[in-house]
Design a protein around this motif. Structure first.
Motif, mmCIF file in Angstrom:
data_model
loop_
_atom_site.group_PDB
_atom_site.id
_atom_site.type_symbol
_atom_site.label_atom_id
_atom_site.label_comp_id
_atom_site.label_asym_id
_atom_site.label_seq_id
_atom_site.Cartn_x
_atom_site.Cartn_y
_atom_site.Cartn_z
ATOM 1 N N TRP A 118 -49.441 0.029 4.730
ATOM 2 C CA TRP A 118 -49.613 -0.845 5.770
ATOM 3 C C TRP A 118 -50.987 -1.337 5.583
ATOM 4 C CZ3 TRP A 118 -49.520 0.681 11.466
ATOM 5 C CH2 TRP A 118 -49.334 -0.340 12.335
ATOM 6 N N SER A 119 -52.030 -0.778 5.391
ATOM 7 C CA SER A 119 -53.241 -1.170 5.012
ATOM 8 C C SER A 119 -53.190 -1.952 3.693
ATOM 9 C CB SER A 119 -54.326 0.076 4.888
ATOM 10 O OG SER A 119 -53.991 0.739 3.865
ATOM 11 N N TRP A 120 -52.379 -1.816 2.779
ATOM 12 C CA TRP A 120 -52.580 -2.471 1.613
ATOM 13 C C TRP A 120 -52.063 -3.734 1.827
ATOM 14 C CZ3 TRP A 120 -49.735 1.125 -2.377
ATOM 15 C CH2 TRP A 120 -50.532 2.207 -2.886
ATOM 16 N N ARG A 121 -50.838 -3.897 2.446
ATOM 17 C CA ARG A 121 -50.231 -5.154 3.087
ATOM 18 C C ARG A 121 -51.230 -5.994 4.009
ATOM 19 N NH1 ARG A 121 -45.713 -8.127 4.332
ATOM 20 N NH2 ARG A 121 -45.659 -9.062 6.565
ATOM 21 N N GLN A 122 -51.971 -5.452 5.142
ATOM 22 C CA GLN A 122 -52.962 -6.123 5.651
ATOM 23 C C GLN A 122 -54.102 -6.523 4.776
ATOM 24 O OE1 GLN A 122 -56.332 -4.507 6.897
ATOM 25 N NE2 GLN A 122 -56.913 -6.234 7.789
ATOM 26 N N LEU A 123 -54.543 -6.006 3.880
ATOM 27 C CA LEU A 123 -55.833 -6.514 3.007
ATOM 28 C C LEU A 123 -55.301 -7.381 2.066
ATOM 29 C CD1 LEU A 123 -57.518 -2.763 2.572
ATOM 30 C CD2 LEU A 123 -58.262 -4.937 3.851
ATOM 31 N N GLY A 124 -53.873 -7.797 1.805
ATOM 32 C CA GLY A 124 -53.273 -8.737 1.159
ATOM 33 C C GLY A 124 -53.158 -8.192 -0.426
ATOM 34 N N PHE A 125 -52.993 -6.844 -0.682
ATOM 35 C CA PHE A 125 -52.569 -6.309 -2.149
ATOM 36 C C PHE A 125 -51.207 -6.463 -2.249
ATOM 37 C CE2 PHE A 125 -56.677 -3.961 -1.420
ATOM 38 C CZ PHE A 125 -57.379 -4.646 -2.244
ATOM 39 N N HIS A 126 -50.034 -6.697 -1.253
ATOM 40 C CA HIS A 126 -48.961 -6.778 -1.381
ATOM 41 C C HIS A 126 -48.430 -7.544 -0.157
ATOM 42 C CE1 HIS A 126 -47.288 -3.982 1.308
ATOM 43 N NE2 HIS A 126 -48.152 -2.847 0.932
ATOM 44 N N SER A 127 -47.176 -8.049 -0.311
ATOM 45 C CA SER A 127 -46.665 -8.742 1.132
ATOM 46 C C SER A 127 -45.220 -7.928 1.465
ATOM 47 C CB SER A 127 -46.336 -10.284 0.476
ATOM 48 O OG SER A 127 -45.521 -10.179 -0.462
ATOM 49 N N LYS A 128 -45.006 -7.049 1.024
ATOM 50 C CA LYS A 128 -43.991 -6.279 1.267
ATOM 51 C C LYS A 128 -44.125 -5.718 2.850
ATOM 52 C CE LYS A 128 -43.061 -4.639 -3.390
ATOM 53 N NZ LYS A 128 -43.114 -3.652 -4.576
ATOM 54 N N PRO A 129 -43.109 -5.821 3.539
ATOM 55 C CA PRO A 129 -42.944 -5.290 5.135
ATOM 56 C C PRO A 129 -42.908 -3.893 5.214
ATOM 57 C CG PRO A 129 -40.794 -6.252 4.566
ATOM 58 C CD PRO A 129 -41.506 -6.509 3.424
ATOM 59 N N VAL A 130 -43.416 -3.444 6.447
ATOM 60 C CA VAL A 130 -43.681 -2.090 6.743
ATOM 61 C C VAL A 130 -42.871 -1.846 8.011
ATOM 62 C CG1 VAL A 130 -45.459 -0.260 7.565
ATOM 63 C CG2 VAL A 130 -45.948 -1.923 5.516
ATOM 64 N N GLY A 131 -42.134 -0.762 8.157
ATOM 65 C CA GLY A 131 -41.574 -0.561 9.545
ATOM 66 C C GLY A 131 -41.497 0.781 9.879
ATOM 67 N N PHE A 132 -41.212 0.994 11.202
ATOM 68 C CA PHE A 132 -40.914 2.489 11.962
ATOM 69 C C PHE A 132 -39.549 2.577 12.319
ATOM 70 C CE2 PHE A 132 -45.630 1.671 11.592
ATOM 71 C CZ PHE A 132 -46.169 2.922 11.253
ATOM 72 N N LEU A 133 -39.177 3.381 12.218
ATOM 73 C CA LEU A 133 -37.640 3.647 12.890
ATOM 74 C C LEU A 133 -37.977 4.504 14.093
ATOM 75 C CD1 LEU A 133 -34.571 3.034 12.791
ATOM 76 C CD2 LEU A 133 -34.335 5.113 11.298
ATOM 77 N N ASP A 134 -37.874 4.034 15.217
ATOM 78 C CA ASP A 134 -38.439 4.435 16.223
ATOM 79 C C ASP A 134 -37.111 5.109 17.055
ATOM 80 O OD1 ASP A 134 -40.627 5.575 18.082
ATOM 81 O OD2 ASP A 134 -40.179 3.660 19.593
ATOM 82 N N ALA A 135 -36.365 5.759 16.637
ATOM 83 C CA ALA A 135 -35.319 6.406 17.125
ATOM 84 C C ALA A 135 -35.693 7.524 18.205
ATOM 85 C CB ALA A 135 -34.238 7.070 16.147
#
Length: 194
Positions: A118-135
């Motif tokens: 998630w921090s890598w995405r936020q810093l622009g190192f990748h654009s792959k999405p991050v998700g939490f399965l909040d069951a």
């Protein structure tokens, strides 16, 4: 979405619903033709998601450090088992092999892995999405704590909102796919970086 990296516990946890969730996720991803990349373990929720996906005919790629293989923690029956030298290499390989990242119930390792990508995405190192399965609201206390970081000025609201969150897998996959299409770029800079 061809493959998702799943971060989840190597233990079962106290609530049987967690194992049921992992089994359901494995089956559903296999049914949709989405491969799984995970930490390569054979026990706990890790083993449950791998076994159910394999049983349903899905692709499962395990990535595990040699030291863990030597401790007999590896799932030898996955589609592909990649051994590496370190946890750093493991996480890099998992990230490289995946189109998105998904957190199921787990402990410190799960948190560390999802926060890193998630921090890598936020810093622009990748654009792959991050998700939490909040069951069952499993991640709700964590997400509430993260809102506290936003309120304190240590996390950008856009970064928190960028994480996909849903109570069920179909909803979460839809959110991840939407983020893949729109490739939102979270806020950069000191207000979102630390």
């Amino acid at each position: 979405m061809r493959r998702v990296a799943i971060f989840l516990g190597s233990a079962d946890g106290h609530d049987p619903a967690h194992a049921e969730l992992a089994v359901g996720v494995g089956k559903e991803l296999a049914r949709r033709g989405i491969g799984i990349v995970y930490g390569g373990g054979r026990k706990g929720l890790m083993g449950a998601v791998a076994d159910s996906a394999l049983k349903a005919g899905g692709e499962v790629v395990g990535v595990i450090p040699k030291s863990m293989v030597e401790r007999e923690w590896a799932h030898e029956d996955v589609t592909e088992l990649i051994t590496c030298d370190s946890m750093h290499e493991r996480k890099a390989l998992m990230a490289d092999r995946s189109d998105a990242f998904l957190a199921l119930p787990g402990g410190l390792g799960t948190l560390e892995e999802i926060f890193e990508v998630w921090s890598w995405r936020q810093l622009g190192f990748h654009s792959k999405p991050v998700g939490f399965l909040d069951a069952g609201g499993f991640w709700t206390p964590l997400l509430d704590a993260l809102q506290g970081l936003v309120d304190s000025g240590f996390l950008a609201a856009a970064t928190l909102q960028d994480a996909a969150v849903a109570p069920d897998l179909p909803g979460l996959l839809a959110e991840l796919e939407e983020r893949m299409r729109s490739t939102p770029r979270p806020a950069h800079g000191p207000e979102g970086a630390g």
